[in-house]
Design a protein around this motif. Sequence first.
Motif, mmCIF file in Angstrom:
data_model
loop_
_atom_site.group_PDB
_atom_site.id
_atom_site.type_symbol
_atom_site.label_atom_id
_atom_site.label_comp_id
_atom_site.label_asym_id
_atom_site.label_seq_id
_atom_site.Cartn_x
_atom_site.Cartn_y
_atom_site.Cartn_z
ATOM 1 N N GLU A 173 -28.426 -68.086 49.860
ATOM 2 C CA GLU A 173 -28.306 -69.478 49.419
ATOM 3 C C GLU A 173 -26.900 -69.778 48.905
ATOM 4 O O GLU A 173 -26.370 -70.879 49.118
ATOM 5 C CB GLU A 173 -29.347 -69.772 48.343
ATOM 6 N N ILE A 174 -26.289 -68.804 48.231
ATOM 7 C CA ILE A 174 -24.914 -68.999 47.756
ATOM 8 C C ILE A 174 -23.961 -69.162 48.932
ATOM 9 O O ILE A 174 -23.115 -70.067 48.953
ATOM 10 C CB ILE A 174 -24.470 -67.816 46.867
ATOM 11 N N GLU A 175 -24.107 -68.304 49.924
ATOM 12 C CA GLU A 175 -23.227 -68.380 51.092
ATOM 13 C C GLU A 175 -23.411 -69.699 51.830
ATOM 14 O O GLU A 175 -22.428 -70.324 52.265
ATOM 15 C CB GLU A 175 -23.511 -67.194 52.012
ATOM 16 N N LYS A 185 -13.748 -77.421 52.873
ATOM 17 C CA LYS A 185 -12.973 -76.219 53.118
ATOM 18 C C LYS A 185 -11.756 -76.151 52.199
ATOM 19 O O LYS A 185 -11.116 -77.157 51.909
ATOM 20 C CB LYS A 185 -12.520 -76.185 54.583
ATOM 21 N N ASN A 186 -11.480 -74.939 51.722
ATOM 22 C CA ASN A 186 -10.333 -74.625 50.860
ATOM 23 C C ASN A 186 -10.480 -75.159 49.437
ATOM 24 O O ASN A 186 -9.504 -75.138 48.679
ATOM 25 C CB ASN A 186 -9.019 -75.121 51.472
ATOM 26 N N ILE A 234 -12.992 -69.336 47.504
ATOM 27 C CA ILE A 234 -12.446 -70.467 48.257
ATOM 28 C C ILE A 234 -13.419 -70.774 49.390
ATOM 29 O O ILE A 234 -13.690 -69.913 50.240
ATOM 30 C CB ILE A 234 -11.055 -70.157 48.830
ATOM 31 N N ALA A 235 -13.963 -71.971 49.389
ATOM 32 C CA ALA A 235 -14.934 -72.350 50.415
ATOM 33 C C ALA A 235 -14.318 -72.218 51.808
ATOM 34 O O ALA A 235 -13.209 -72.687 52.054
ATOM 35 C CB ALA A 235 -15.413 -73.784 50.187
ATOM 36 N N GLY A 236 -15.058 -71.550 52.689
ATOM 37 C CA GLY A 236 -14.598 -71.386 54.061
ATOM 38 C C GLY A 236 -13.570 -70.291 54.263
ATOM 39 O O GLY A 236 -12.977 -70.191 55.333
ATOM 40 N N TYR A 237 -13.376 -69.449 53.233
ATOM 41 C CA TYR A 237 -12.327 -68.435 53.319
ATOM 42 C C TYR A 237 -12.841 -67.127 52.735
ATOM 43 O O TYR A 237 -13.073 -67.026 51.533
ATOM 44 C CB TYR A 237 -11.081 -68.904 52.568
ATOM 45 N N GLU A 238 -13.025 -66.102 53.567
ATOM 46 C CA GLU A 238 -13.558 -64.811 53.124
ATOM 47 C C GLU A 238 -12.407 -63.854 52.822
ATOM 48 O O GLU A 238 -12.083 -62.973 53.613
ATOM 49 C CB GLU A 238 -14.492 -64.232 54.177
ATOM 50 N N ASN A 239 -11.806 -64.036 51.657
ATOM 51 C CA ASN A 239 -10.722 -63.145 51.241
ATOM 52 C C ASN A 239 -11.287 -61.960 50.463
ATOM 53 O O ASN A 239 -12.500 -61.790 50.352
ATOM 54 C CB ASN A 239 -9.677 -63.910 50.425
ATOM 55 N N GLN A 240 -10.406 -61.153 49.892
ATOM 56 C CA GLN A 240 -10.862 -59.957 49.176
ATOM 57 C C GLN A 240 -11.689 -60.313 47.944
ATOM 58 O O GLN A 240 -12.646 -59.609 47.597
ATOM 59 C CB GLN A 240 -9.658 -59.092 48.773
ATOM 60 N N GLU A 241 -11.328 -61.400 47.277
ATOM 61 C CA GLU A 241 -12.094 -61.836 46.108
ATOM 62 C C GLU A 241 -13.528 -62.155 46.506
ATOM 63 O O GLU A 241 -14.479 -61.804 45.797
ATOM 64 C CB GLU A 241 -11.423 -63.063 45.479
ATOM 65 N N TYR A 242 -13.686 -62.816 47.629
ATOM 66 C CA TYR A 242 -15.027 -63.147 48.127
ATOM 67 C C TYR A 242 -15.809 -61.877 48.438
ATOM 68 O O TYR A 242 -16.983 -61.751 48.080
ATOM 69 C CB TYR A 242 -14.899 -64.007 49.377
#
Length: 246
Positions: A75-77, A85-86, A16-24
């Motif tokens: 580059e990915i980040e 966002k989101n 999810i763009a702009g969201y550093e969750n566990q998946e990220y």
Amino acid sequence: MRYTAFESIPTSFILIAGYENQEYLNFIERFKDIAKGKFSKEHIPENHCQENIWLIKPANMNQGRGIEIFKNLFEIENFLQTRPKNTYWVAQKYIEKPLLYYGRKFDIRMWVLVTAKNEIFYYRKAYMRTSSSEYVMNNFNNFVHLTNNCLQKYGDNCGKFEDGNTLPLETLQLYIDQQFPNLGIDVKKHIIPRMKDLIIDTILSVKKQLNPKKRKYCFELFGYDFLIDEDFRTWLLEVFLIFKDF
């Protein structure tokens, strides 16, 4: 190690763009592990991990739209930080050693119809979609790596080798017989049955979500994209809904 979906599809994460969750965080960890040559968590064979290339694509689009290719985590980040966002994105490990058709990449498109009774029909005339450019790992041009017709038609070499960059699946058997005569690979016996298994698995995985209103006379039409790697292993790349009669 027990069988998982990632034995049949490339390692994938939903970001999810702009969201550093566990998946990220799991994706970041996996990227760094592969970069260090640590493959203990990876289901993809090591020959597909040497360059640590990943596809980043929108979760709600098809036809190759919005897909970017990366081998650099920074580059990915940065890319994700510039996205709305989101919004949802799929980070998918790239299959680095595909089977090539005269030096060019291809995939296989198959159409599948599912009825209200959960009957599954596939259109027998599956076909190959080819790239117009030679496959080279150090060229991240989408026309080299993505075989979507909607993208390839804008390339300078579109139609140079095949009309519409499309070939009947029977052509693959002729190519295999010519290039690998001693392997005994039969598309109808070894590749198509595996595609059917993967189709059934995916439909069963969403069975409860199909036909939510329980109508008697309706159907859904899906497009399936498969890739064959250099070891003749069949990978499911993507499934997308084309049409639903609900």
